[in-house]
Write an enzyme that holds these catalytic residues in place. Structure first.
Site, mmCIF file in Angstrom:
data_model
loop_
_atom_site.group_PDB
_atom_site.id
_atom_site.type_symbol
_atom_site.label_atom_id
_atom_site.label_comp_id
_atom_site.label_asym_id
_atom_site.label_seq_id
_atom_site.Cartn_x
_atom_site.Cartn_y
_atom_site.Cartn_z
ATOM 1 N N HIS A 12 9.989 2.840 -4.318
ATOM 2 C CA HIS A 12 8.645 2.217 -4.354
ATOM 3 C C HIS A 12 8.658 1.029 -3.387
ATOM 4 C CE1 HIS A 12 4.960 0.730 -6.743
ATOM 5 N NE2 HIS A 12 5.072 -0.041 -5.672
ATOM 6 N N HIS A 14 6.356 -1.224 -0.204
ATOM 7 C CA HIS A 14 5.172 -1.502 0.623
ATOM 8 C C HIS A 14 5.645 -1.929 2.009
ATOM 9 C CE1 HIS A 14 2.358 -1.454 -2.807
ATOM 10 N NE2 HIS A 14 3.430 -1.846 -3.477
ATOM 11 N N LYS A 98 -0.129 8.732 -5.357
ATOM 12 C CA LYS A 98 -0.124 7.478 -6.129
ATOM 13 C C LYS A 98 -1.460 7.265 -6.833
ATOM 14 C CE LYS A 98 1.052 3.316 -7.440
ATOM 15 N NZ LYS A 98 2.087 2.339 -7.204
ATOM 16 N N HIS A 135 0.521 3.432 -11.181
ATOM 17 C CA HIS A 135 0.471 1.989 -11.468
ATOM 18 C C HIS A 135 -0.059 1.881 -12.891
ATOM 19 C CE1 HIS A 135 0.075 -2.356 -10.357
ATOM 20 N NE2 HIS A 135 -0.610 -2.292 -11.485
ATOM 21 N N HIS A 173 7.302 0.531 -11.493
ATOM 22 C CA HIS A 173 7.580 -0.857 -11.864
ATOM 23 C C HIS A 173 7.305 -1.158 -13.336
ATOM 24 C CE1 HIS A 173 3.326 -0.928 -10.979
ATOM 25 N NE2 HIS A 173 3.475 -1.055 -9.695
ATOM 26 N N ASP A 245 9.387 -2.288 -5.133
ATOM 27 C CA ASP A 245 8.021 -2.819 -5.017
ATOM 28 C C ASP A 245 8.017 -4.035 -4.092
ATOM 29 O OD1 ASP A 245 5.301 -2.878 -5.328
ATOM 30 O OD2 ASP A 245 5.318 -3.767 -7.325
HETATM 31 O O1 DOR Z 1 2.681 -7.197 -6.888
HETATM 32 C C1 DOR Z 1 2.191 -6.200 -6.381
HETATM 33 N N1 DOR Z 1 1.954 -6.129 -5.048
HETATM 34 N N2 DOR Z 1 1.881 -5.183 -7.161
HETATM 35 C C2 DOR Z 1 1.212 -4.114 -6.693
HETATM 36 O O2 DOR Z 1 0.948 -3.236 -7.456
HETATM 37 C C3 DOR Z 1 0.753 -4.064 -5.279
HETATM 38 C C4 DOR Z 1 1.576 -4.897 -4.432
HETATM 39 C C5 DOR Z 1 0.984 -5.139 -3.066
HETATM 40 O O3 DOR Z 1 0.516 -4.188 -2.436
HETATM 41 O O4 DOR Z 1 0.989 -6.283 -2.614
HETATM 42 ZN ZN ZN Z 2 3.710 -1.570 -5.473
#
Ligand code: DOR
Ligand code: ZN
Length: 343
Positions: A12, A14, A98, A135, A173, A245
């Site tokens: 997971h 970003h 997702k 999520h 998460h 995450d």
């Molecule tokens: O803390 C987070 N940041 N939780 C999420 O679900 C998305 C993520 C983000 O894209 O910044």
């Molecule tokens: Zn995330």
């Protein structure tokens, strides 16, 4: 002391796009073989074509000779076409879809308002064995933010599983004992656990001044929940695996009157995890959590390569910030010195 592990994956992650992607990508590819790439860009990655194009932008920016594999996902909307999802899965373009409840987190406005409207997509996914990453928080404004995961299980996840028990689900998460217990009690469901949720509780976020770099969603919970996560992660149970995450936002966007949710932990995740597992007397379970359980649930082989982690006598230093073309990004501070480093 040294331990050798199968090269880990991040289930997971970003990576963002443009200058941010360029700046933070090496922080993950240095240590990890593969990662599940979250689709919450602006605009989100909703079609197979979007995913192909995003993957190409990532691969273009990989450092020379880097064999990191981005595993792409689609952002489920109420307009998602089941045939496009099936085609993207069949051709290997995507590894999962997702589900963001609309409004649950960063860039989730086009998420799902009514699960009924995405049932045809979910049914198709169940048929072809494509996993759904979830999520797991309700967005009902009357539900307390600390209860949103537990209420999601009751209102959304349990009914969905009763209707479609064959659908493979990853509760992303997970942050509560309720989540851990639910995942343990049911079939075809696994959970990712982040590095930061193994280390911080809500006191770290709020006591002695608000710490914007510890603010993320789902928000960190009380200590008893953190302990449940450590127990699950270090147990070796194949239902639990690493999904950092890691979610970069520039410092001005974090250190603001309305700061963004996200902890950036790509840089020092493996050092933090070695510390947590050693502390729990479970270094021998680290490889299952970071390198074996995830691929097994996704139906993929573990990475062929190995990494070694060495415990130093003096603390290892990591950069406090990563400078990117989109601004500086603060690296997760576990709050204790780190002694493990990748060699
Ligand atoms: O803390 C987070 N940041 N939780 C999420 O679900 C998305 C993520 C983000 O894209 O910044
Ligand atoms: Zn995330």
């Amino acid at each position: 002391m040294q331990i050798t592990l199968t090269r880990p994956d991040d289930w997971h992650l970003h990576l963002r796009d443009g200058d941010m992607l360029k700046g933070i990508l090496p922080e993950t590819t240095r240590d990890f073989g593969r990662a599940i790439i979250m689709p919450n860009l602006v605009p989100p990655v909703v079609t197979s074509l979007d995913a192909l194009q995003y993957r190409a932008r990532i691969i273009d920016l990989l450092p020379e000779g880097d064999d990191f594999i981005p595993l792409m996902t689609l952002y489920l909307t109420e307009a998602t076409d089941p045939a496009d999802v099936a085609m993207a899965a069949k051709t290997g373009t995507i590894s999962a879809v997702k589900l963001y409840p609309a409004g649950a987190t960063t860039n989730s406005d086009s998420g799902v308002k009514n699960i009924e409207n995405v049932m045809p997509v979910l049914e198709r996914m169940a048929e072809i064995g494509l996993p759904l990453c979830v999520h797991g928080e309700v967005t009902d404004p009357s539900v307390d933010i600390f209860d949103r995961e537990a209420v999601f299980i009751e209102r959304v996840l349990a009914p969905l599983r009763a209707r479609l028990p064959e659908l493979k689900i990853i509760m992303e998460h997970v942050t509560t004992r309720d989540g851990v217990d639910y995942v343990n009690s049911a079939e075809n469901i696994a959970a990712t656990i982040t590095t930061h949720h193994l280390i911080i509780n809500r006191n770290h976020l709020l006591v002695g001044g608000i710490k914007p770099h510890y603010y993320c969603l789902p928000v960190a919970k009380r200590e008893a929940h953190r302990r449940a996560l450590v127990e699950a992660a270090t147990s070796g149970n194949p239902k639990f695996f690493l999904g950092t995450d890691s979610a970069p936002h520039s410092d001005p966007n974090k250190e603001s009157a309305c700061g963004c949710a996200g902890v950036f932990s790509a840089t020092n995740t493996m050092a933090c995890l070695a510390h947590v597992f050693e502390d729990a007397g479970a270094l021998d379970a680290l490889e299952a959590f970071t390198s074996l359980n995830g691929p097994a649930f996704y139906g993929l082989p573990p990475n062929a390569g190995k990494i070694s982690l060495t415990k130093q006598d003096t603390p290892v230093t990591f950069p406090a910030k990563i400078e990117t073309g989109a601004g500086p990004v603060t690296v997760f501070d576990p709050g204790f010195p780190l002694y493990w480093s990748l060699t």
